[in-house]
Design an enzyme around this catalytic site. Structure first.
Site, PDB file in Angstrom:
ATOM      1  N   ARG A  23       0.760  -1.160  -0.086  1.00 33.05           N
ATOM      2  CA  ARG A  23      -0.082  -0.100   0.233  1.00 33.05           C
ATOM      3  C   ARG A  23       0.924   1.323  -0.028  1.00 33.05           C
ATOM      4  NH1 ARG A  23      -3.870  -1.418   4.829  1.00 33.05           N
ATOM      5  NH2 ARG A  23      -2.397  -3.147   5.046  1.00 33.05           N
ATOM      6  N   LYS A  30       9.060  -1.088   2.846  1.00 29.53           N
ATOM      7  CA  LYS A  30       8.315  -0.378   3.691  1.00 29.53           C
ATOM      8  C   LYS A  30       9.069   0.258   4.896  1.00 29.53           C
ATOM      9  CE  LYS A  30       4.518  -1.883   6.387  1.00 29.53           C
ATOM     10  NZ  LYS A  30       3.186  -2.205   6.695  1.00 29.53           N
ATOM     11  N   GLN A  81      12.817 -14.869   6.017  1.00 37.97           N
ATOM     12  CA  GLN A  81      11.659 -15.358   5.885  1.00 37.97           C
ATOM     13  C   GLN A  81      11.447 -15.433   4.404  1.00 37.97           C
ATOM     14  OE1 GLN A  81       8.084 -13.414   7.248  1.00 37.97           O
ATOM     15  NE2 GLN A  81       7.143 -15.299   7.871  1.00 37.97           N
ATOM     16  N   THR A  87       2.511 -13.835  10.927  1.00 35.13           N
ATOM     17  CA  THR A  87       3.524 -13.455  11.858  1.00 35.13           C
ATOM     18  C   THR A  87       3.893 -14.393  12.857  1.00 35.13           C
ATOM     19  OG1 THR A  87       1.540 -12.942  13.267  1.00 35.13           O
ATOM     20  CG2 THR A  87       2.373 -11.016  11.955  1.00 35.13           C
ATOM     21  N   ASP A 110       7.342  -1.739  11.337  1.00 29.03           N
ATOM     22  CA  ASP A 110       6.485  -0.672  10.864  1.00 29.03           C
ATOM     23  C   ASP A 110       5.512   0.153  11.766  1.00 29.03           C
ATOM     24  OD1 ASP A 110       4.864  -2.809  11.300  1.00 29.03           O
ATOM     25  OD2 ASP A 110       3.896  -2.776   9.089  1.00 29.03           O
ATOM     26  N   GLY A 145      -6.697  -7.491  15.407  1.00 29.50           N
ATOM     27  CA  GLY A 145      -7.034  -8.542  16.053  1.00 29.50           C
ATOM     28  C   GLY A 145      -7.360  -7.972  17.363  1.00 29.50           C
ATOM     29  N   GLU A 160      -8.695 -12.389  14.997  1.00 28.62           N
ATOM     30  CA  GLU A 160      -8.279 -11.701  14.001  1.00 28.62           C
ATOM     31  C   GLU A 160      -9.659 -10.936  13.471  1.00 28.62           C
ATOM     32  OE1 GLU A 160      -5.237 -10.245  12.666  1.00 28.62           O
ATOM     33  OE2 GLU A 160      -5.061 -11.155  14.908  1.00 28.62           O
ATOM     34  N   TYR A 372      28.991  37.872   1.175  1.00 31.73           N
ATOM     35  CA  TYR A 372      29.308  36.479   1.136  1.00 31.73           C
ATOM     36  C   TYR A 372      30.780  36.407   1.873  1.00 31.73           C
ATOM     37  CZ  TYR A 372      31.484  32.113  -0.016  1.00 31.73           C
ATOM     38  OH  TYR A 372      32.176  30.687   0.068  1.00 31.73           O
ATOM     39  N   ARG A 446      40.479  51.479  -5.976  1.00 31.77           N
ATOM     40  CA  ARG A 446      39.418  51.447  -6.701  1.00 31.77           C
ATOM     41  C   ARG A 446      39.878  53.006  -7.687  1.00 31.77           C
ATOM     42  NH1 ARG A 446      36.079  54.154  -1.743  1.00 31.77           N
ATOM     43  NH2 ARG A 446      36.596  56.351  -2.353  1.00 31.77           N
TER      44      ARG A 446
HETATM   45  C1  UD1 Z   1      -1.398  -8.257  12.941  1.00 31.64           C
HETATM   46  C2  UD1 Z   1      -1.770  -8.902  13.875  1.00 31.64           C
HETATM   47  C3  UD1 Z   1      -3.162  -8.093  14.760  1.00 31.64           C
HETATM   48  C4  UD1 Z   1      -2.685  -6.858  15.328  1.00 31.64           C
HETATM   49  C5  UD1 Z   1      -1.901  -6.148  13.983  1.00 31.64           C
HETATM   50  C6  UD1 Z   1      -1.532  -4.893  14.831  1.00 31.64           C
HETATM   51  C7  UD1 Z   1      -1.554 -11.456  13.650  1.00 31.64           C
HETATM   52  C8  UD1 Z   1      -1.956 -12.447  13.088  1.00 31.64           C
HETATM   53  N1  UD1 Z   1      -2.307 -10.377  13.611  1.00 31.64           N
HETATM   54  O1  UD1 Z   1      -2.180  -8.046  12.211  1.00 31.64           O
HETATM   55  O2  UD1 Z   1      -3.710  -8.904  15.582  1.00 31.64           O
HETATM   56  O3  UD1 Z   1      -3.920  -6.087  15.611  1.00 31.64           O
HETATM   57  O4  UD1 Z   1      -0.946  -6.988  13.605  1.00 31.64           O
HETATM   58  O5  UD1 Z   1      -0.891  -3.949  13.685  1.00 31.64           O
HETATM   59  O6  UD1 Z   1      -0.366 -11.052  14.116  1.00 31.64           O
HETATM   60  N2  UD1 Z   1       5.255  -9.929   8.752  1.00 31.64           N
HETATM   61  C9  UD1 Z   1       6.109 -10.606   8.557  1.00 31.64           C
HETATM   62  N3  UD1 Z   1       5.961 -11.925   8.167  1.00 31.64           N
HETATM   63  C10 UD1 Z   1       4.884 -12.248   7.796  1.00 31.64           C
HETATM   64  C11 UD1 Z   1       3.627 -11.769   8.084  1.00 31.64           C
HETATM   65  C12 UD1 Z   1       3.799 -10.418   8.565  1.00 31.64           C
HETATM   66  O7  UD1 Z   1       7.341  -9.918   8.776  1.00 31.64           O
HETATM   67  O8  UD1 Z   1       4.845 -13.481   7.325  1.00 31.64           O
HETATM   68  C13 UD1 Z   1       5.096  -8.442   9.590  1.00 31.64           C
HETATM   69  C14 UD1 Z   1       4.660  -7.374   8.565  1.00 31.64           C
HETATM   70  O9  UD1 Z   1       5.853  -7.030   7.654  1.00 31.64           O
HETATM   71  C15 UD1 Z   1       4.124  -6.580   9.433  1.00 31.64           C
HETATM   72  C16 UD1 Z   1       3.793  -7.215  10.729  1.00 31.64           C
HETATM   73  O10 UD1 Z   1       4.407  -8.587  10.737  1.00 31.64           O
HETATM   74  O11 UD1 Z   1       5.008  -5.556   9.946  1.00 31.64           O
HETATM   75  C17 UD1 Z   1       2.417  -7.390  10.774  1.00 31.64           C
HETATM   76  O12 UD1 Z   1       1.827  -8.236   9.839  1.00 31.64           O
HETATM   77  P1  UD1 Z   1       0.516  -7.928   9.209  1.00 31.64           P
HETATM   78  O13 UD1 Z   1       0.200  -8.823   8.120  1.00 31.64           O
HETATM   79  O14 UD1 Z   1       0.306  -6.487   8.893  1.00 31.64           O
HETATM   80  O15 UD1 Z   1      -0.445  -8.268  10.463  1.00 31.64           O
HETATM   81  P2  UD1 Z   1      -2.020  -7.606  10.489  1.00 31.64           P
HETATM   82  O16 UD1 Z   1      -2.831  -8.131   9.515  1.00 31.64           O
HETATM   83  O17 UD1 Z   1      -1.795  -6.239  10.470  1.00 31.64           O
HETATM   84 CA    CA Z   2      -0.452  -4.472   9.721  1.00 33.11          CA
END
Ligand code: UD1
Ligand code: CA
Length: 463
Positions: A23, A30, A81, A87, A110, A145, A160, A372, A446
């Protein structure tokens, strides 16, 4: 891994930074997007460092090479990863690098405004083997969540949004994602996660219900300031976070005794240290390391980077100061530009449309208008007339100008460097100085003024 200074287990931050951040609509990963001139990730690393935590493990994936290159030479460990499977899966990639008895502190690349005090409190709650989870109460929980509690009010899990019932969606207590837990337990739980949910991902959040099932104490720690856990997904949120960060930093200055004419109209992109009774007018931008001495004033719309302003000095409106030192009681501007290496001694004055670079201006000396001054040393009590220029560059090399104490340089003088003006010397206005002006004497370089007696203007010929 135990901390040698105490018996407390060490805290190891795991920073999730593998997501793509679609986004943002950017080719920059990011977590490398700049917030107040530092990548998002650096803000998180700084908070972890302020906590006195051990070397963090950063989980990278999307744009991993760039993130890794950014972290090169820093005290961090990297976990890869390859596929973003959730997460829980992300945290699992980091844990093999961490000792079982350490406390893992899960952070997000982030979520940059998290405060080290909040993290300290959270980690402390996990020191006896409990699972400490950071939550926040928000007006609009969309996309987050929800924290589930039983009838007795005890936390039982996290759902979630996409998996939640309409009733659960109404809950305002939400998951920040930040948690602290002994590594050994976390290792076991993330290994047991499944992806049987609406997004087909391994949810870290499911660990909470696992803790409850095993009767591991769960401590929910409420983050008092929702601004700290603001997650950034798009540029609107990035801009919002920058405004928030500026406001937090402005509040810090207010608490230290600084007067801000409007705390909402101030940008602090670096670090500002200010003494008492400093006054900062609107629209000022600070970058890098700036120190402001007691009672000094910074006028509207000035930009100050990597500089020191001593007590009682005034930087008037629309001045740009970079890499300079401004002495006690000096006045700079309005509309002045001090470039790197400009050093003003006590009481010096640099006025409007004056540029000073790599030059020192001695005690009480004045360069008030349209000049200057580059690669120069000005003694004390020097007066530089309007429009004076140090011609420091011959097209190939830079040369130095030396002006002795109490010298007076007439307006519109060109000082062709290398050149020297002696103490108490006077240089007539409009001079082009190519040789030394001796001390105590009047030097003119001058054309002399002459008057032709009886000269008549031409008259128009008759046709
Ligand atoms: C997650 C939480 C949610 C919480 C929210 C807060 C979970 C399942 N959900 O949701 O409960 O309210 O954050 O912002 O944890 N990331 C990785 N690898 C992955 C997936 C994610 O590094 O495989 C990182 C993303 O870059 C990001 C962060 O983890 O910085 C959160 O991932 P994102 O997919 O945005 O989770 P949300 O759906 O926002
Ligand atoms: Ca998020």
């Amino acid at each position: 891994m135990t901390d040698s200074r105490s018996e407390r287990p060490s805290i190891v931050p795991v920073i999730l930074a593998a997501g793509q951040g679609k986004r943002m609509r950017s080719s920059v990963p990011k977590v490398l997007q700049p917030l107040a001139e530092a990548p998002l990730l650096d803000h998180v690393l700084k908070a972890a460092e302020a906590l006195g935590a051990a070397e963090p493990v950063v989980v990278i994936g999307h744009g991993g090479e760039r993130v890794e290159a950014h972290l090169d030479g820093r005290a961090v460990r990297i976990a890869h990863q390859a596929q973003q499977l959730g997460t829980g899966h992300a945290v699992a990639q980091a844990l093999p690098q961490i000792e079982d008895d350490a406390i893992v502190l899960v952070l997000y690349g982030d979520v940059p405004l998290i405060g080290s005090q909040t993290l300290r409190e959270l980690a402390a709650q996990a020191s006896d083997g409990a699972l400490a989870w950071l939550t926040v109460h928000v007006d609009d929980p969309t996309g987050l969540g929800r924290i589930l509690r039983d009838d007795g009010g005890s936390v039982v899990g996290i759902v979630e949004e996409r998996d939640a019932t309409p009733a659960q969606r109404g809950l305002r207590e939400v998951n920040t994602g930040i948690l602290a837990m002994r590594c050994a337990m976390l290792k076991r739980w993330v290994a047991a996660l499944d992806c049987d949910n609406a997004q087909g991902e391994y949810y870290l959040t499911d660990c909470l219900a696992m803790a409850v099932a095993e009767n591991v104490p769960v401590r929910v720690h409420r983050c008092e300031d929702p601004r700290e856990v603001l997650g950034i997904n798009d540029r609107r949120q990035l801009a919002e976070a920058e405004r928030t960060l500026n406001r937090m930093r402005a509040d810090g200055l207010l608490a230290q005794g600084v007067t801000l004419r409007d705390p909402a109209r101030l940008d602090i992109r670096g670090n500002v240290e200010a003494g008492r009774d400093v006054e900062i007018d609107v629209g000022v931008v600070f970058k890098g390391r700036v120190t402001l001495g007691e009672g000094c004033y910074v006028g509207p719309y000035s930009v100050l980077s990597d500089c020191a302003v001593a007590a009682g000095a005034r930087v008037e409106a629309h001045s740009v100061v970079e890499g300079a030192e401004i002495g006690e009681g000096c006045t700079v501007g309005p509309f002045a530009r001090l470039r790197p290496g400009a050093r003003l001694s006590e009481g010096a004055r640099v006025g409007n449309f004056v540029e000073v670079k790599n030059a020192s201006v001695g005690l009480g000396s004045k360069v008030n208008h349209l000049s200057y001054i580059g690669d120069a040393t000005l003694g004390a009590g020097v007066n530089i007339g309007a429009g004076t220029i140090t011609c420091n560059y011959d097209g190939a090399n830079k040369h130095h100008t030396l002006i002795g104490d109490r010298a007076f340089i007439g307006s519109n003088t060109a000082l062709v460097a290398p050149v020297e003006v002696g103490e108490d010397a006077t240089v007539g206005a409009g001079s082009v100085l190519t040789r030394a002006a001796p001390p105590g004497e009047l030097t003119l370089a001058r054309a002399r003024q002459t008057t032709i007696q009886g000269w008549q203007r031409p008259v128009k010929r008759k046709e």
